[in-house]
Motif scaffolding. Structure first.
Motif, short mmCIF file in Angstrom:
data_model
loop_
_atom_site.label_atom_id
_atom_site.label_comp_id
_atom_site.label_asym_id
_atom_site.label_seq_id
_atom_site.Cartn_x
_atom_site.Cartn_y
_atom_site.Cartn_z
N TYR A 102 0.81 -1.21 0.00
CA TYR A 102 0.00 0.00 0.00
C TYR A 102 0.85 1.28 0.00
CZ TYR A 102 -4.11 -2.87 1.10
OH TYR A 102 -5.12 -3.79 1.06
N ALA A 103 2.13 1.17 0.24
CA ALA A 103 2.99 2.36 0.34
C ALA A 103 3.07 3.05 -1.01
CB ALA A 103 4.38 1.96 0.81
N ARG A 104 3.05 4.38 -1.00
CA ARG A 104 3.17 5.15 -2.23
C ARG A 104 3.63 6.56 -1.89
NH1 ARG A 104 -2.90 5.07 -4.41
NH2 ARG A 104 -2.57 2.89 -3.80
N ALA A 105 4.16 7.26 -2.89
CA ALA A 105 4.59 8.65 -2.73
C ALA A 105 3.47 9.55 -3.24
CB ALA A 105 5.88 8.91 -3.48
N ASP A 106 2.64 10.02 -2.33
CA ASP A 106 1.53 10.91 -2.68
C ASP A 106 2.06 12.34 -2.76
OD1 ASP A 106 -0.76 12.82 -1.88
OD2 ASP A 106 -1.83 10.96 -2.30
N MET A 107 1.84 13.00 -3.89
CA MET A 107 2.41 14.33 -4.11
C MET A 107 1.83 15.37 -3.16
SD MET A 107 4.75 14.30 -6.52
CE MET A 107 4.79 15.89 -7.32
N ASP A 108 0.55 15.26 -2.82
CA ASP A 108 -0.04 16.22 -1.91
C ASP A 108 0.54 16.07 -0.50
OD1 ASP A 108 -1.63 17.38 -3.84
OD2 ASP A 108 -3.30 16.01 -3.50
N GLU A 109 0.75 14.82 -0.08
CA GLU A 109 1.36 14.59 1.22
C GLU A 109 2.81 15.07 1.23
OE1 GLU A 109 0.91 10.50 2.15
OE2 GLU A 109 -1.29 10.57 2.22
N LEU A 110 3.51 14.86 0.12
CA LEU A 110 4.88 15.33 0.02
C LEU A 110 4.94 16.85 0.11
CD1 LEU A 110 7.88 14.70 -0.55
CD2 LEU A 110 7.34 14.85 -2.99
N ARG A 111 4.03 17.52 -0.57
CA ARG A 111 4.00 18.98 -0.53
C ARG A 111 3.76 19.49 0.88
NH1 ARG A 111 -0.30 21.82 -0.21
NH2 ARG A 111 -1.62 20.14 -0.98
N GLU A 112 2.92 18.81 1.63
CA GLU A 112 2.63 19.26 3.00
C GLU A 112 3.84 19.10 3.92
OE1 GLU A 112 -0.75 17.00 4.14
OE2 GLU A 112 -2.13 18.04 2.78
N ARG A 113 4.72 18.11 3.62
CA ARG A 113 5.88 17.88 4.47
C ARG A 113 7.02 18.85 4.17
NH1 ARG A 113 5.00 12.31 3.38
NH2 ARG A 113 6.87 12.26 2.07
N LEU A 114 7.05 19.38 2.96
CA LEU A 114 8.14 20.27 2.57
C LEU A 114 7.76 21.72 2.83
CD1 LEU A 114 9.15 18.64 -0.83
CD2 LEU A 114 10.33 18.44 1.36
N THR A 115 8.75 22.52 3.13
CA THR A 115 8.51 23.93 3.41
C THR A 115 9.31 24.80 2.45
OG1 THR A 115 10.33 23.96 5.01
CG2 THR A 115 8.11 23.48 5.85
N GLY A 116 8.96 26.08 2.41
CA GLY A 116 9.72 27.04 1.63
C GLY A 116 9.71 26.76 0.15
N ARG A 117 10.85 26.99 -0.50
CA ARG A 117 10.94 26.88 -1.96
C ARG A 117 10.66 25.47 -2.43
NH1 ARG A 117 16.53 28.58 -4.72
NH2 ARG A 117 17.22 26.93 -3.30
N ARG A 118 11.11 24.45 -1.70
CA ARG A 118 10.88 23.07 -2.13
C ARG A 118 9.40 22.74 -2.13
NH1 ARG A 118 14.69 19.37 1.42
NH2 ARG A 118 13.97 20.81 3.03
N GLY A 119 8.67 23.19 -1.11
CA GLY A 119 7.23 22.96 -1.08
C GLY A 119 6.52 23.65 -2.22
N ARG A 120 6.95 24.88 -2.52
CA ARG A 120 6.33 25.62 -3.63
C ARG A 120 6.60 24.95 -4.97
NH1 ARG A 120 8.28 29.92 -0.43
NH2 ARG A 120 10.11 30.21 -1.78
N ARG A 121 7.80 24.40 -5.11
CA ARG A 121 8.13 23.70 -6.36
C ARG A 121 7.26 22.46 -6.54
NH1 ARG A 121 14.78 23.80 -6.64
NH2 ARG A 121 15.00 25.95 -7.39
N VAL A 122 7.06 21.71 -5.47
CA VAL A 122 6.22 20.52 -5.56
C VAL A 122 4.78 20.91 -5.89
CG1 VAL A 122 5.24 18.60 -4.24
CG2 VAL A 122 7.68 19.13 -4.05
N ALA A 123 4.30 21.98 -5.27
CA ALA A 123 2.93 22.45 -5.55
C ALA A 123 2.79 22.86 -7.01
CB ALA A 123 2.58 23.62 -4.63
N ALA A 124 3.79 23.58 -7.54
CA ALA A 124 3.73 24.01 -8.93
C ALA A 124 3.79 22.82 -9.88
CB ALA A 124 4.87 24.98 -9.22
N ALA A 125 4.66 21.84 -9.54
CA ALA A 125 4.76 20.64 -10.39
C ALA A 125 3.46 19.86 -10.38
CB ALA A 125 5.91 19.76 -9.91
N GLY A 126 2.80 19.79 -9.21
CA GLY A 126 1.53 19.09 -9.13
C GLY A 126 0.44 19.76 -9.93
N ALA A 127 0.39 21.09 -9.86
CA ALA A 127 -0.61 21.82 -10.63
C ALA A 127 -0.40 21.63 -12.13
CB ALA A 127 -0.56 23.30 -10.27
N LYS A 128 0.86 21.65 -12.56
CA LYS A 128 1.15 21.44 -13.98
C LYS A 128 0.77 20.04 -14.42
CE LYS A 128 4.88 21.82 -17.39
NZ LYS A 128 6.33 22.15 -17.58
#
Length: 454
Positions: free
Chosen positions: A181-207
């Motif tokens: 059942y383990a997986r890398a969920d992008m929304d969960e990853l975005r919530e764990r990251l802060t600052g520029r890295r979190g914003r990059r993950v959010a932008a990549a997810g939106a794209k």
């Protein structure tokens, strides 16, 4: 994985530790090409036998663009190089081509954006370390292209290997179902990251979410009378009517329809019912990837309720894995086609797979039987912009790829034995740094030879 010994965690851990005698951890640092190493240009040219001749110049142009681009198409040469090295003998189902650009984001059937491996053309059983070495060498090449210093590249490679090792040791302690059942969920990853890295993950997810079937439908089709057809963008996208008009077109369309009917049988009952809601409209030949250029690949347009209810499928030729015949005397499933081999690898290694993933074999208009696999052309597709990454960005991305590859191998191999082999120290992590640099050197030399030949 049957029998008492195979299920005994202590025995599996002991087997992993014993593998250090065959392949010491520090020994992974070495890469010296074999004295009888096959000519890489000859190996890559041999792969072109049977491909569409008029598309090969595109393949050559893409491969000569840079050493990293060349590396993407040179899985066959690396497989031969890895086969000449000492092996742990610990077998997993491999991606077979686990370079950093064969990871990305896509939609799960539950409509969650997940990060995972996304290319399985070369999937095959083999020593687990082959995938890790393919990944770290690609990171070294990417660091060189981006102008990183050697110590910066070393930090990226070592962090990737460490995350693979740490993740595998974590998976070794988990229950079977929890691993699955383990997986890398992008929304969960975005919530764990802060600052520029979190914003990059959010932008990549939106794209990625914007790159769906409807977006592809509007980009790849044109209105023809009262309905849409696939648009022409030669030589990258050529509708069947432009490729072979008249009788030949009708013959090929009939063969694709037969292929889709056979592919339907590879789907589960609920997916068959969904597939039956769509009707064939049009098809076009599409050029994809770097190493795959010249193989037969079709985009098939179907529609459901009406023209505003499209389904775009990619029907891609599947040839033998570059690992076949190079992994030594290990058990290999008796696949009835290479299309099934690809789909099997994807279903084992991915946390969740496309609902339309399937396979079939069909005879072409040239009378030759070929294997194919089928999947949606695009469903929330996202990939990393590696060229724009700074050292911190590539290090973060490498860690994610390392965790993802470990999760795939935990499903496809003996996670307890691999974890025990790796141990709690950093010897393997550190060994990957000189290996990655040495293989990047070899790739740059092979790229120069290939470019000169072209």
């Amino acid at each position: 994985m049957t029998g008492t010994v195979a299920r005994d965690p202590a025995a599996r851990a002991a087997a992993g530790k014993a593998a250090r005698e065959r392949a010491p951890l520090d020994g992974h640092a070495e890469f010296v090409p074999a004295a009888d190493r096959p000519d890489p240009v000859a190996v890559l040219r041999a792969q072109e036998d049977g491909r569409v001749p008029e598309l090969l110049p595109i393949r050559h142009q893409r491969m000569t663009a840079s050493p990293l681009a060349f590396y993407r198409a040179a899985a066959a040469t690396m497989a031969a190089d890895l086969a000449a090295l000492p092996s742990t003998g610990l077998v997993s189902r491999l991606c077979g081509d686990a370079h950093l650009l064969n990871f990305g984001a896509y939609a799960s059937p539950e409509r969650r954006l997940v990060f995972d491996l996304n290319d399985f053309d070369e999937s095959h059983p083999g020593p687990w370390e082959w995938d890790v070495k393919r990944l770290v060498a690609s990171l070294a090449l990417a660091g060189r292209e981006n102008g990183f210093k050697r110590r910066q590249r070393a930090a990226v490679v070592q962090a990737t290997a460490r995350h693979y090792r740490d993740a595998m040791r974590g998976f070794a302690t988990m229950r079977e179902l929890d691993v699955w059942y383990a997986r890398a969920d992008m929304d969960e990853l975005r919530e764990r990251l802060t600052g520029r890295r979190g914003r990059r993950v959010a932008a990549a997810g939106a794209k990625a979410r914007s790159r769906d079937g409807l977006q592809a439908y509007h980009r790849l089709t044109v209105v023809d009378g009262d309905r849409r057809r696939l648009a022409a963008d030669p030589p990258l996208l050529v509708p069947i009517g432009d490729l072979m008009p008249g009788v030949a077109r009708k013959l090929l369309e009939d063969q694709i329809r037969e292929l889709l009917a056979g592919y339907r049988r590879s789907l589960a009952d609920d997916r068959r019912r969904l597939f039956d809601a769509f009707d064939f409209v049009d098809m076009a030949r599409k050029v994809v990837g770097v190493g795959s250029v010249g193989t037969r690949c079709w985009v098939v347009l179907l529609t459901g309720r009406d023209d505003a209810d499209p389904l775009l499928l990619q029907v891609k030729e599947a040839g033998p894995s570059v690992l076949a015949g190079k992994v030594g005397p290990i058990p290999v499933p008796d696949w009835d086609s290479d299309g099934r081999r690809v789909v099997s690898g994807q279903r084992i290694l991915q946390a969740t797979s496309d609902i339309f993933l399937g396979w079939h074999s069909a005879e072409g208009i040239d009378g030759q039987a070929r294997d194919f696999y089928v999947r949606q052309l695009r469903d929330w597709k996202g990939g990393a912009d590696v060229a724009s990454m700074d050292p911190e960005g590539l290090l973060t991305y490498g860690r994610l790829c390392g965790w993802t590859l470990a999760r795939a191998h935990a499903r496809g191999g003996d996670r307890i034995a691999i974890a025990a082999y790796l141990g709690s120290g950093e010897r393997f992590d550190r060994a990957m740094v000189p290996f990655a640099e040495a293989y990047a050197d070899q790739t740059e030399a092979d790229h120069a030879a290939f470019a000169a030949t072209c």
